[in-house]
Scaffold this motif. Structure first.
Motif, PDB file in Angstrom:
ATOM      1  N   UNK A 254       3.910  -1.996   0.374  1.00 37.13           N
ATOM      2  CA  UNK A 254       3.018  -1.903  -0.773  1.00 37.13           C
ATOM      3  C   UNK A 254       3.771  -2.531  -1.934  1.00 37.13           C
ATOM      4  N   UNK A 255       3.156  -3.537  -2.559  1.00 37.35           N
ATOM      5  CA  UNK A 255       3.785  -4.240  -3.675  1.00 37.35           C
ATOM      6  C   UNK A 255       2.952  -3.935  -4.925  1.00 37.35           C
ATOM      7  N   UNK A 256       3.560  -3.185  -5.843  1.00 37.76           N
ATOM      8  CA  UNK A 256       2.889  -2.849  -7.092  1.00 37.76           C
ATOM      9  C   UNK A 256       3.314  -3.860  -8.151  1.00 37.76           C
ATOM     10  N   UNK A 257       2.342  -4.553  -8.729  1.00 35.74           N
ATOM     11  CA  UNK A 257       2.604  -5.520  -9.790  1.00 35.74           C
ATOM     12  C   UNK A 257       2.362  -4.810 -11.116  1.00 35.74           C
ATOM     13  N   UNK A 258       3.394  -4.725 -11.948  1.00 35.27           N
ATOM     14  CA  UNK A 258       3.275  -4.050 -13.240  1.00 35.27           C
ATOM     15  C   UNK A 258       2.145  -4.685 -14.044  1.00 35.27           C
ATOM     16  N   UNK A 259       1.188  -3.872 -14.463  1.00 34.27           N
ATOM     17  CA  UNK A 259       0.055  -4.367 -15.238  1.00 34.27           C
ATOM     18  C   UNK A 259      -0.936  -5.171 -14.421  1.00 34.27           C
ATOM     19  N   UNK A 260      -0.809  -5.122 -13.098  1.00 37.04           N
ATOM     20  CA  UNK A 260      -1.679  -5.903 -12.217  1.00 37.04           C
ATOM     21  C   UNK A 260      -2.062  -5.115 -10.980  1.00 37.04           C
ATOM     22  N   UNK A 261      -2.381  -5.836  -9.915  1.00 37.69           N
ATOM     23  CA  UNK A 261      -2.871  -5.176  -8.709  1.00 37.69           C
ATOM     24  C   UNK A 261      -1.756  -4.535  -7.881  1.00 37.69           C
ATOM     25  N   UNK A 262      -2.164  -3.685  -6.964  1.00 39.72           N
ATOM     26  CA  UNK A 262      -1.283  -3.172  -5.919  1.00 39.72           C
ATOM     27  C   UNK A 262      -1.682  -3.879  -4.631  1.00 39.72           C
ATOM     28  N   UNK A 263      -0.721  -4.536  -4.007  1.00 33.58           N
ATOM     29  CA  UNK A 263      -0.975  -5.309  -2.791  1.00 33.58           C
ATOM     30  C   UNK A 263      -0.450  -4.541  -1.581  1.00 33.58           C
ATOM     31  N   UNK A 264      -1.309  -4.254  -0.635  1.00 34.63           N
ATOM     32  CA  UNK A 264      -0.900  -3.652   0.629  1.00 34.63           C
ATOM     33  C   UNK A 264      -0.859  -4.777   1.644  1.00 34.63           C
ATOM     34  N   UNK A 265       0.348  -5.103   2.116  1.00 35.18           N
ATOM     35  CA  UNK A 265       0.489  -6.266   2.983  1.00 35.18           C
ATOM     36  C   UNK A 265       1.058  -5.875   4.341  1.00 35.18           C
ATOM     37  N   UNK A 266       0.580  -6.586   5.357  1.00 27.45           N
ATOM     38  CA  UNK A 266       1.022  -6.388   6.731  1.00 27.45           C
ATOM     39  C   UNK A 266       0.897  -7.684   7.496  1.00 27.45           C
ATOM     40  N   UNK A 267       1.129  -7.655   8.803  1.00 29.84           N
ATOM     41  CA  UNK A 267       1.132  -8.871   9.616  1.00 29.84           C
ATOM     42  C   UNK A 267      -0.122  -9.724   9.419  1.00 29.84           C
ATOM     43  N   UNK A 268       0.103 -11.000   9.138  1.00 26.37           N
ATOM     44  CA  UNK A 268      -0.981 -11.954   8.960  1.00 26.37           C
ATOM     45  C   UNK A 268      -1.510 -12.049   7.540  1.00 26.37           C
ATOM     46  N   UNK A 269      -1.060 -11.190   6.640  1.00 33.58           N
ATOM     47  CA  UNK A 269      -1.546 -11.229   5.261  1.00 33.58           C
ATOM     48  C   UNK A 269      -0.875 -12.343   4.469  1.00 33.58           C
TER      49      UNK A 269
END
Length: 117
Positions: A73-88
């Motif tokens: 899970x990649x939280x971008x300060x002031x932006x979206x939260x990206x949930x990433x896994x294989x193929x993303x």
């Protein structure tokens, strides 16, 4: 390496790339990677990067990446939260302040463009 090549990313041997301890929020994450191609001016990089479970912070470059294995899970300060896994496929903007919560060892193929300033 030449400009044109192919390789099998899951089997690629990576080199240790120690984290700055100030970036570690929790756990004992370890990073490794390999730059596979670099432009003559050093401003464009292509490679593979891996991180083991834990929580780290970073300030991003202009990057696009594809997750080969693992989850985070990649939280971008002031932006979206990206949930990433294989193929993303994901894009991070230069200057994004991020917090990476790595749930399963994550391996990604990346392309980075560095600012010329």
């Amino acid at each position: 390496m030449t400009n044109s090549f192919a390789l099998h990313i899951p089997d690629l041997e990576l080199d240790p790339d120690p984290l700055d301890p100030a970036q570690i929020v929790s756990g004992t994450p370890e990073v490794s990677g390999k730059v596979l191609w670099e432009s003559e001016d050093g401003r464009r990089l292509r490679g593979v990067w891996q991180i083991t479970p834990g929580v780290v912070t970073d300030v991003e470059a202009d990057e696009l990446f594809v997750v080969i294995s693992g989850r985070a899970t990649v939280e971008v300060e002031g932006g979206p939260t990206l949930n990433v896994g294989p193929g993303d496929f994901a894009v991070l903007r230069e200057g994004d302040r991020t917090t990476w919560t790595v749930h399963e060892t994550l391996r990604k193929a990346y392309s980075i463009n560095l600012d010329g300033n």
